[in-house]
Design an enzyme around this catalytic site. Structure first.
Site, PDB file in Angstrom:
ATOM      1  N   TYR A  25     -15.991 -46.497 -26.681  1.00 56.84           N
ATOM      2  CA  TYR A  25     -17.333 -45.773 -26.886  1.00 56.84           C
ATOM      3  C   TYR A  25     -18.314 -46.864 -27.371  1.00 56.84           C
ATOM      4  CZ  TYR A  25     -14.529 -41.665 -26.590  1.00 56.84           C
ATOM      5  OH  TYR A  25     -13.776 -40.655 -26.229  1.00 56.84           O
ATOM      6  N   HIS A  41     -20.156 -38.676 -26.919  1.00 60.93           N
ATOM      7  CA  HIS A  41     -18.620 -38.524 -27.009  1.00 60.93           C
ATOM      8  C   HIS A  41     -17.889 -39.350 -28.188  1.00 60.93           C
ATOM      9  CE1 HIS A  41     -14.954 -37.470 -25.418  1.00 60.93           C
ATOM     10  NE2 HIS A  41     -14.819 -37.492 -24.092  1.00 60.93           N
ATOM     11  N   SER A  44      -4.021 -34.782 -26.356  1.00 64.33           N
ATOM     12  CA  SER A  44      -4.537 -34.713 -27.875  1.00 64.33           C
ATOM     13  C   SER A  44      -3.403 -35.674 -28.664  1.00 64.33           C
ATOM     14  CB  SER A  44      -4.743 -33.499 -28.222  1.00 64.33           C
ATOM     15  OG  SER A  44      -5.195 -33.399 -29.892  1.00 64.33           O
ATOM     16  N   SER A  88      -9.096 -33.877 -17.327  1.00 64.26           N
ATOM     17  CA  SER A  88      -9.068 -33.379 -18.755  1.00 64.26           C
ATOM     18  C   SER A  88      -9.180 -31.718 -18.609  1.00 64.26           C
ATOM     19  CB  SER A  88     -10.186 -33.852 -19.612  1.00 64.26           C
ATOM     20  OG  SER A  88     -10.141 -33.446 -20.795  1.00 64.26           O
TER      21      SER A  88
END
Ligand code: COA
Length: 631
Positions: free
Chosen positions: A112, A348, A461, A559
């Site tokens: 990110y 995000h 996850s 996703s």
């Protein structure tokens, strides 16, 4: 941000997480969150040889035999006793002992904050909510007021540490992301960005920001006694904002946040040289969240409505429409149009989709509650309008950002479909994992379009572990390839096809279980690479190899983001010639959002969506037409 939390967490006493199941109380349960976090296991470092072997197996369907044998050689050198692999692995294991989570900070930085493409389209996901029953300004404002009240209600659970602990596969999950999404904001930097979280500060904010006609306002959402404003109070305040932002000729200052991060980083430093601008920017960054009251968008047929709503959430439609009605660095922005369109976009870096969507589920339920008790109308102060001094240089930056935004808008192709033939119910009735079934349908759809399979990313996850984020489920496997080849092979009997499908679904579910338990390959490989960089060692050849580049080139980035609400999350592709696919499998239908770039001749979102629809139907027909006894 994570570091700060990790430090405070260290002081918590250990409490068994099982003692924390579901007690939702209106009063604060101080320390409950930290105690829960302390009880979570640390993310393991998988065994080196296991990852390397699994990496080679994963490459099989996506590269040639020749490339694979070259990579095998590189791998055996990497794994040599006393060699580079062992050294890096030891470094990783040391890091794992010393940190709360060996991966989370590296991941935050590389995925990110060091990622330089615009957050719009290239990183921030949007969520399309069901169309609401209003068609005018009053309805828009009333819904916005209820939505704000709903988010504040959710925030009370965060503040009081009464959020129910979530579970996956029977294991309690890390709840940290919930504490990162409110009162936080990304800040651009010339080389890397940062994220500030004001909820963790000494004086957490009590205001939100509202933007209408490109004009930002600070709206205090708590009374002086600490109680949140009622829906009626919020309605009145929003009406004041609406009425004092009727001019539509304002500079869309927020569009600056849609730029390439280096460009925005420079423009940002220039913008905040001015004291007024700096204070206004800070007020947005510090706010609990942002509400965007959007101008009407072009009308489209019912068929296209959800796709149009998806782009409104992802980029706002361009500089002519609502793209300037945003602050894209803000972690959470709720978007409400006059025609009943609503949803959100989120930055995000601080969180994945599931916590965002669970907040959405709460808010949507809240907005359905019958009208609240009317509160006595104590006059409230006018919400403060945020001022910006626009110098010629800032004006130039805004013009460049507008142009760039319009290019992105034209390039993004999004198709949202509601698959109505069945939902999770059908695969379950066949004793198959619905997620694996959908992923195999995607593999089949892609194979039918391109006669080949591609590196496929599905988020898994890692929240079973403290500060866990995600790893990758590699949906393209030898088993999926055997299935998609077999499915349309006229020489194969249905029973054989069913067996191939069953095996592929099982393999996918097995990979999922491995990934959520911290044993997948992708983050481990990233860790080894980061360790080499940290050690200032030369980059191991396995990471310079063509096969590695192919493995990381995700033509399908997918996703699952399940929700109780009939909504769908959407995001852009991660490579120029790829697709982004997000889905929400409901019990009896599935919402899909498929994206692609128009500039790529080979991709077409509507075509993939149709192919996916057909693949799902064909797979169901195959299972239904093949007598169970023969399976
Ligand atoms: N037979 C019958 N039912 C089955 C089954 C089988 N063989 N296998 C699974 N099911 C059931 C499950 O019990 C579950 O039931 P529920 O609807 O009552 O909860 C349901 O089918 C769904 O299971 P499945 O489809 O296998 O998926 P999952 O819920 O385990 O989710 C992931 C899989 C990968 C999506 C999940 O593990 C995950 O990691 N989610 C996070 C993804 C993420 O972070 N995305 C955000 C990116 S921004």
């Amino acid at each position: 941000m994570l570091g700060l939390l990790a430090r405070t967490m260290g002081k918590a006493s250990l409490v068994k997480p099982s003692a924390l199941v579901k007690p939702v109380s209106v009063t604060k349960i101080a320390g409950r969150y930290l105690a829960h976090q302390e009880g979570l296991p640390k993310l393991p470092v998988p065994p080196l040889r296991q990852t390397c072997e699994r990496y080679l197996a994963m490459l099989e369907p996506v590269i040639s035999e020749e490339e694979l044998s070259h990579t095998r050689q590189l791998m055996s050198e990497f794994l040599r006793s006393g060699g580079v692999g062992e050294r890096l692995q030891k470094g990783l294991e040391r890091r794992a002992r010393k940190t709360e989570n060996w991966l989370s900070d590296w991941w935050l930085q590389t995925a990110y904050l060091e990622f330089r493409m615009p957050v719009v389209v290239y990183s921030s996901p949007g969520v399309v909510l069901p169309k609401q029953e209003f068609h005018d300004r009053q309805g828009q404002i009333r819904f916005a007021a209820k939505l704000i009240a709903g988010v504040l209600d959710f925030k009370t659970m965060i503040d009081n540490e009464t959020l129910p602990v979530e579970y996956l596969g029977g294991q309690p999950l890390c709840m940290n992301q919930y504490y990162q999404v409110l009162s936080s904001c990304r800040i651009p930097g010339p080389k890397r960005d940062t994220v500030v979280n004001h909820a963790l500060g000494k004086r957490p904010p009590t205001h939100i920001t509202v933007v209408h006609n490109f004009q930002f306002f600070v709206l205090d959402v708590y009374n002086s006694d600490g109680t949140p404003l009622t829906v009626d109070q919020l309605y009145m305040q929003l009406e004041k904002i609406w009425n004092s932002s009727l001019q539509t000729n304002k500079e869309p200052i927020g569009i600056l946040t849609s730029q390439h991060r280096n460009t925005w980083g420079k423009a940002y430093n220039n913008l905040i040289k001015d004291k007024t601008n700096k204070e206004s920017v800070r007020a947005i960054q510090k706010s609990i969240f942002t509400v965007c009251l959007d101008a009407p968008m072009p009308r489209v047929s019912d068929d296209l409505y959800r796709s149009r709503a998806a782009v409104q959430m992802l980029h706002g439609g361009g500089s002519r429409w609502n793209s300037g009605n945003r602050w894209f660095d803000k972690t959470l922005q709720f978007i409400i149009g006059e025609d009943g369109t609503c949803g959100l976009i989120y930055e995000h870096a601080p969180a994945e989709g599931p916590p965002i969507v669970s907040l959405v589920d709460h808010v949507v339920e809240y907005t359905k509650k019958s009208e609240m008790v009317r509160s006595p109308m104590v006059p409230l102060p006018m919400p403060q309008k945020l001022r910006f001094n626009i110098t010629p240089e800032i004006k130039k930056d805004i013009e460049k950002a507008k142009q760039n935004m319009n290019i992105m808008v034209h390039d993004l192709d999004v198709k949202v479909i509601v698959f109505t033939h069945f939902g999770k119910n059908f695969p379950k009735s066949q004793k198959m994992s619905p997620d694996a079934f959908i992923q195999m349908a995607l593999q089949l759809a892609y194979f039918r379009m391109y006669q080949t399979c591609c590196s496929t990313y599905e988020s898994a996850s890692l929240r079973m572990f403290r500060l866990g984020r995600t790893d990758t489920i590699r949906s393209a496997s030898i088993d999926s390839l055997n299935f998609v080849r077999g499915m349309d092979d006229p020489t194969k009997q249905n029973t054989e096809k069913v067996a191939l499908l069953g095996k592929a679904v099982q393999a996918h579910r097995a990979y999922t279980d491995m990934a959520i338990r911290g044993q997948a390959i992708d983050r481990h490989l990233l860790g080894l690479k980061m360790q080499a960089i940290e050690d200032l060692a030369s980059m191991p050849e396995i990471f310079m190899d063509t096969a590695y580049a192919v493995a990381m080139h995700y033509n399908l980035s997918t996703s699952q983001v399940p929700a109780k609400t009939d909504c769908v999350m959407c995001f852009g592709p991660v490579v120029p010639d790829g697709y982004g696919v997000c889905y929400n499998p409901m019990e009896e239908h599935i919402n899909f959002a498929v994206s692609a770039f128009n500039s790529c001749e080979e991709t077409d979102a509507a075509r993939l969506a149709q192919a996916l629809h057909d693949a799902l139907v064909d797979m169901r027909d195959l299972l239904e037409q093949t007598p169970k006894a023969k399976l």
